[in-house]
Design a protein around this motif. Structure first.
Motif, PDB file in Angstrom:
ATOM      1  N   LEU A 109       2.039   6.810  -6.829  1.00 39.25           N
ATOM      2  CA  LEU A 109       0.971   7.730  -7.234  1.00 39.25           C
ATOM      3  C   LEU A 109       1.326   9.177  -6.903  1.00 39.25           C
ATOM      4  N   GLN A 110       2.028   9.381  -5.802  1.00 41.98           N
ATOM      5  CA  GLN A 110       2.444  10.738  -5.457  1.00 41.98           C
ATOM      6  C   GLN A 110       3.420  11.291  -6.489  1.00 41.98           C
ATOM      7  N   GLY A 170       0.814  -1.215   0.000  1.00 46.67           N
ATOM      8  CA  GLY A 170       0.000   0.000   0.000  1.00 46.67           C
ATOM      9  C   GLY A 170       0.842   1.257   0.000  1.00 46.67           C
ATOM     10  N   TRP A 171       1.888   1.288   0.839  1.00 46.66           N
ATOM     11  CA  TRP A 171       2.780   2.448   0.866  1.00 46.66           C
ATOM     12  C   TRP A 171       3.518   2.603  -0.452  1.00 46.66           C
ATOM     13  N   LEU A 227       1.112   4.144  -3.001  1.00 43.48           N
ATOM     14  CA  LEU A 227       0.877   5.558  -2.706  1.00 43.48           C
ATOM     15  C   LEU A 227       2.086   6.415  -3.069  1.00 43.48           C
TER      16      LEU A 227
END
Length: 304
Positions: A114-115, A107-108, A111
């Protein structure tokens, strides 16, 4: 004493055998109430179900079957679907764990990727969309920048990564730079093409009305170019998501690309396959979100 019976036009008396012929004729010519048709039972649209649900399910089943056949062959080294599913359950049971800077949950990693995509894509949109409008409006700028765009657009995304490392002295800004330089071209090209395809009659009316450049942009150009612009945005997001995975494999740190490379170093092929599906699903969700966004601002049906 004669009794007269008056009937409503919707309630014609029944013509029986005791009525005279003239009365029967008058009764037959009187408009009668038509009985309401019986409500039909709703029928299930199996054709829609067959065309919407069945083909994707069959496609996925075919993929799993081919995967199972390849994994079952001797010496392939590819885990079977059941083994990968068991690994996926374990991976997604705690997707946001942290055991250090280089050991974090999937998950990290998603993210973080995506950032980087959001920053690089946002910078590309801030530069590319106005540049596309300027190139489309000016013949001089079009002839000036078209050779440069044709020269730089086919360059492989990873070829820009060393330039970013040299200039920015860091892996994270270098990855953002790579996303920026690779996702700017679809927005510039599609926006410029949209501006050039605005009917000349619209511009003639703007000249007759002596509209300012700002009103020409807001009242004529922007609504007409919006479908082209959104197409460029969709292509740019897809390119950015492809580039970030390759860039993170080389730069390291936290990200879905680095996670794939790290799992390869650990010879964990099941996690690599899981990462492939995660990358595909995230890309599909981004594409679906942009299609919905485009459908809100355009009158034409936007298709994938």
């Amino acid at each position: 004493m004669v009794a007269a019976v008056f009937h409503s036009p919707l309630e014609a008396p029944a013509a029986g055998p005791d009525l005279p012929p003239v009365a029967k004729a008058m009764t037959a010519s009187t408009p009668t109430a038509t009985a309401a048709p019986a409500a039909k039972k709703p029928t299930r649209d199996f054709r829609s179900f067959w065309l919407t649900v069945v083909p994707p399910v069959l496609g996925l089943a075919l993929l799993v079957l081919i995967w199972h056949l390849i994994a079952s062959s001797s010496g392939s080294g590819i885990p079977k679907p059941a083994e990968t599913w068991a690994q996926a359950v374990q991976v997604f049971s705690d997707p946001f764990y942290r055991n250090g800077p280089n050991d974090q949950g999937v998950g990290w990693n998603v993210l973080a990727s995506l950032q980087r995509v959001a920053i690089g894509f946002g910078l590309a949109a801030l530069v590319g969309i106005p540049a596309g409008f300027a190139i489309g409006r000016s013949v001089f700028l079009s002839r000036m920048f078209n050779p440069l765009i044709s020269l730089l657009r086919p360059v492989s995304p990873l070829a820009w990564l060393p330039i970013g490392l040299l200039v920015f002295k860091g892996a994270n800004p270098a990855a953002i730079w790579t996303i920026f330089i690779c996702s700017i071209w679809p927005m510039v090209i599609n926006t410029a093409v949209g501006v050039q395809r605005v009917p000349q009659d619209y511009m003639n009316v703007a000249r007759v009305l002596n509209l300012s450049e700002w009103k020409i942009f807001t009242r004529i150009l922007f609504p007409a170019v919006l479908p082209y612009l959104l197409t460029g945005v969709r292509l740019a997001v897809g390119t950015a998501w492809l580039v970030i995975v390759a860039a993170e494999m080389l730069t390291g740190g936290v990200g879905i690309g680095f996670w794939v490379w790290d799992e390869w170093n650990n010879l964990n092929v099941s996690s690599i396959i899981i990462a492939i599906f995660v990358i595909g699903i995230v890309g599909l969700l981004l594409e679906f979100a942009l299609i919905k966004l485009a459908s809100l601002f355009t009158f034409e049906e936007v298709k994938a």
